[in-house]
Design an enzyme around this catalytic site. Structure first.
Site, mmCIF file in Angstrom:
data_model
loop_
_atom_site.group_PDB
_atom_site.id
_atom_site.type_symbol
_atom_site.label_atom_id
_atom_site.label_comp_id
_atom_site.label_asym_id
_atom_site.label_seq_id
_atom_site.Cartn_x
_atom_site.Cartn_y
_atom_site.Cartn_z
ATOM 1 N N LYS A 48 0.850 -1.206 0.000
ATOM 2 C CA LYS A 48 0.000 0.000 0.000
ATOM 3 C C LYS A 48 0.878 1.246 0.000
ATOM 4 C CE LYS A 48 -4.153 -1.786 2.234
ATOM 5 N NZ LYS A 48 -5.176 -1.498 3.218
ATOM 6 N N HIS A 49 1.814 1.267 -0.921
ATOM 7 C CA HIS A 49 2.643 2.451 -1.083
ATOM 8 C C HIS A 49 3.282 2.433 -2.473
ATOM 9 C CE1 HIS A 49 5.649 -0.482 0.633
ATOM 10 N NE2 HIS A 49 6.306 -0.048 -0.415
ATOM 11 N N ALA A 50 3.845 3.566 -2.821
ATOM 12 C CA ALA A 50 4.687 3.663 -4.019
ATOM 13 C C ALA A 50 6.024 4.225 -3.571
ATOM 14 C CB ALA A 50 4.031 4.583 -5.052
ATOM 15 N N ARG A 95 1.729 -0.411 -5.092
ATOM 16 C CA ARG A 95 1.653 -1.873 -5.003
ATOM 17 C C ARG A 95 0.999 -2.309 -3.705
ATOM 18 N NH1 ARG A 95 7.200 -1.506 -4.191
ATOM 19 N NH2 ARG A 95 6.897 0.161 -5.689
#
Ligand code: TYD
Length: 131
Positions: A48-50, A95
């Site tokens: 839950k980040h880029a 992602r």
């Protein structure tokens, strides 16, 4: 979308299988960090980040998991279900890793050290940054 699948060569004989990975030879960056995760339950969603600059390759070396990828315009899901399958994820790609199987072990090769300032953890800020 800045992702790529690598089918790493399996060198197998009666003793088992060996998969070599060499920086700048069969992956496109120098590896500065390796980390791995396990004991992740099926209903858990990780990631839950880029990243602003980081490049990574994800390999599920035991069990399997899925990865949702999102560049702000389109989304796709990759099944990491083979031990020689590497998923390259470039910068500015959101992602989420999910549906971890029993005994899943997810190894990540990363192009840089851990730097919290390289993360975009807010999905709306991610959308603002890519659009
Ligand atoms: P986190 O980024 O939440 O994992 P993921 O998004 O991949 O599911 O990381 C969990 C914790 O581990 C968080 O406190 C940051 C820390 N961490 C490190 O110290 N070094 C690392 O290389 C990574 C990836 C995380």
């Amino acid at each position: 979308m800045d992702i790529k699948l690598y089918n790493f060569k399996e060198i197998g004989d009666y003793r088992g299988v060996l998969v070599p990975i060499e920086q700048l030879k069969n992956i496109p960056f120098e590896i500065k960090r390796i980390y791995y995760m396990y004991d992740t339950k099926k209903e858990i969603v990780r990631g839950k980040h880029a990243h602003k600059t980081l490049q990574q390759i994800l390999i599920c070396i035991n069990g399997q998991c899925k990865v949702l990828l999102d560049d702000g315009k389109e989304k796709s899901v990759v099944n990491l279900d083979r031990r020689n399958l590497g998923l390259y994820i470039g910068p500015n790609t959101w992602r989420e890793m999910f549906e971890f199987s029993e005994e899943a072990v997810l190894v990540v090769l990363a192009s840089d050290y851990y730097k919290e300032e390289d993360y975009i953890r807010d999905y709306n800020k991610f959308l603002e940054s890519v659009n």
